[in-house]
Design a protein around this motif. Structure first.
Motif, PDB file in Angstrom:
ATOM      1  N   VAL A 123      42.820  42.572  36.718  1.00  0.00           N
ATOM      2  CA  VAL A 123      42.386  41.389  38.154  1.00  0.00           C
ATOM      3  C   VAL A 123      41.388  40.266  37.945  1.00  0.00           C
ATOM      4  O   VAL A 123      41.104  39.735  36.394  1.00  0.00           O
ATOM      5  CB  VAL A 123      41.395  42.547  38.920  1.00  0.00           C
ATOM      6  CG1 VAL A 123      42.383  44.201  38.992  1.00  0.00           C
ATOM      7  CG2 VAL A 123      40.455  43.541  37.133  1.00  0.00           C
ATOM      8  N   GLU A 124      41.143  39.571  38.831  1.00  0.00           N
ATOM      9  CA  GLU A 124      40.852  38.683  38.953  1.00  0.00           C
ATOM     10  C   GLU A 124      39.354  39.146  39.394  1.00  0.00           C
ATOM     11  O   GLU A 124      39.706  39.143  40.297  1.00  0.00           O
ATOM     12  CB  GLU A 124      40.928  37.727  39.571  1.00  0.00           C
ATOM     13  CG  GLU A 124      40.443  36.023  39.562  1.00  0.00           C
ATOM     14  CD  GLU A 124      41.289  34.949  40.613  1.00  0.00           C
ATOM     15  OE1 GLU A 124      39.887  34.108  40.774  1.00  0.00           O
ATOM     16  OE2 GLU A 124      42.412  35.312  41.111  1.00  0.00           O
ATOM     17  N   LEU A 125      38.577  38.778  39.258  1.00  0.00           N
ATOM     18  CA  LEU A 125      36.905  38.895  39.272  1.00  0.00           C
ATOM     19  C   LEU A 125      36.468  37.508  40.234  1.00  0.00           C
ATOM     20  O   LEU A 125      36.002  36.427  39.609  1.00  0.00           O
ATOM     21  CB  LEU A 125      35.394  39.172  38.511  1.00  0.00           C
ATOM     22  CG  LEU A 125      36.158  40.552  37.548  1.00  0.00           C
ATOM     23  CD1 LEU A 125      35.019  40.874  36.563  1.00  0.00           C
ATOM     24  CD2 LEU A 125      35.739  41.922  38.615  1.00  0.00           C
ATOM     25  N   ARG A 126      36.736  37.566  41.860  1.00  0.00           N
ATOM     26  CA  ARG A 126      36.117  36.765  42.055  1.00  0.00           C
ATOM     27  C   ARG A 126      34.885  36.315  43.099  1.00  0.00           C
ATOM     28  O   ARG A 126      34.707  37.522  43.196  1.00  0.00           O
ATOM     29  CB  ARG A 126      37.424  36.303  43.236  1.00  0.00           C
ATOM     30  CG  ARG A 126      38.224  35.917  42.836  1.00  0.00           C
ATOM     31  CD  ARG A 126      39.547  36.209  44.015  1.00  0.00           C
ATOM     32  NE  ARG A 126      41.083  35.592  44.283  1.00  0.00           N
ATOM     33  CZ  ARG A 126      42.007  35.283  45.023  1.00  0.00           C
ATOM     34  NH1 ARG A 126      41.361  35.622  46.462  1.00  0.00           N
ATOM     35  NH2 ARG A 126      42.942  35.593  44.411  1.00  0.00           N
ATOM     36  N   PRO A 127      34.016  35.589  42.530  1.00  0.00           N
ATOM     37  CA  PRO A 127      32.989  35.603  42.603  1.00  0.00           C
ATOM     38  C   PRO A 127      32.625  35.509  43.931  1.00  0.00           C
ATOM     39  O   PRO A 127      33.242  34.626  45.155  1.00  0.00           O
ATOM     40  CB  PRO A 127      31.528  34.206  42.501  1.00  0.00           C
ATOM     41  CG  PRO A 127      32.736  33.355  41.578  1.00  0.00           C
ATOM     42  CD  PRO A 127      34.419  34.279  41.272  1.00  0.00           C
ATOM     43  N   MET A 128      31.462  35.622  45.480  1.00  0.00           N
ATOM     44  CA  MET A 128      31.359  35.770  46.522  1.00  0.00           C
ATOM     45  C   MET A 128      30.202  36.524  46.917  1.00  0.00           C
ATOM     46  O   MET A 128      29.091  37.066  46.575  1.00  0.00           O
ATOM     47  CB  MET A 128      32.038  37.303  47.248  1.00  0.00           C
ATOM     48  CG  MET A 128      33.716  37.324  46.461  1.00  0.00           C
ATOM     49  SD  MET A 128      33.977  36.548  47.211  1.00  0.00           S
ATOM     50  CE  MET A 128      36.205  37.344  47.901  1.00  0.00           C
TER      51      MET A 128
END
Length: 208
Positions: A123-128
């Protein structure tokens, strides 16, 4: 930032030796060491419990009695090649009586980690940004539906004098989100930043 989707375990056999690779998500060196300790306890009678991890900005690799550079290093190389972080791999070897040689060990340990990563997924951990939207009760239900319909992740909803809706928004999209919020509510709702988080997006290769 990429990491494994979940913990998992895969076993392969190479010339009668069993290689059991276990993967876990960890955030720092201490968690990786703790996972390694659990695997060693679980496989206390195995000849080797080799490990590699990338977590908390650190990289480690351990051969655990295998010839230097034939276990931990190829395991770590797989994690690097797949651009993984916050990940620990432990490969337990049960010796099958046939010597594999340095090249055979390197291939076996690397293959065990590769197959385990493929099995559990990435999985890609996208900063939000976490933006809290404050809106009156009369318009909260419709706004929640509109936000979900536009693809925003609604993290939490709290009811008080007003309704507070926590929404995950990519940082570059903040101004666009606020403008859209104004349009949706006719200016009746405002948004304030209340935190930061990561959202997981499937990054595993898909085959047709």
């Amino acid at each position: 930032m990429l990491t494994i989707k979940s913990e998992g375990e895969v076993e392969i056999e190479v010339r009668r030796s069993r290689f059991v690779c276990a993967l876990a998500r960890v955030s720092d060196d201490a968690q990786a060491q703790a996972f390694l300790a659990r695997r060693r306890a679980l496989h206390a009678f195995a000849r080797h419990n080799c490990s590699a991890w990338i977590a908390g900005g650190q990289e480690k690799a351990h051969d655990d009695g295998e010839p230097s550079g034939t276990a931990g290093a190829p395991m770590l190389q797989v994690l690097r090649r797949r651009e993984l972080t916050e990940t620990v791999a432990v490969v337990t070897r049960y010796f099958g009586g046939v010597m594999l040689g340095a090249g055979g060990l390197i291939r076996a340990y690397g293959s065990a980690v590769t197959e385990a990563v493929d099995a559990v997924g990435v999985v890609e951990l996208r900063p939000m940004l976490v933006l809290t939207v404050d809106v009156d009760h009369a318009h909260a239900g419709r706004l929640e539906n509109d936000l979900r319909g536009l693809g925003h992740e609604v993290r939490d909803i709290r009811y008080g004098a007003e309704v507070a809706i926590d929404v995950c928004v990519p940082e570059p999209d903040r101004d666009r989100f606020v403008a859209r919020l104004t349009d949706l509510t006719g200016g009746r709702a405002g948004a304030r930043e209340t935190g930061r988080t990561f959202v997981e997006v499937d990054a595993s290769p898909h085959t047709s």
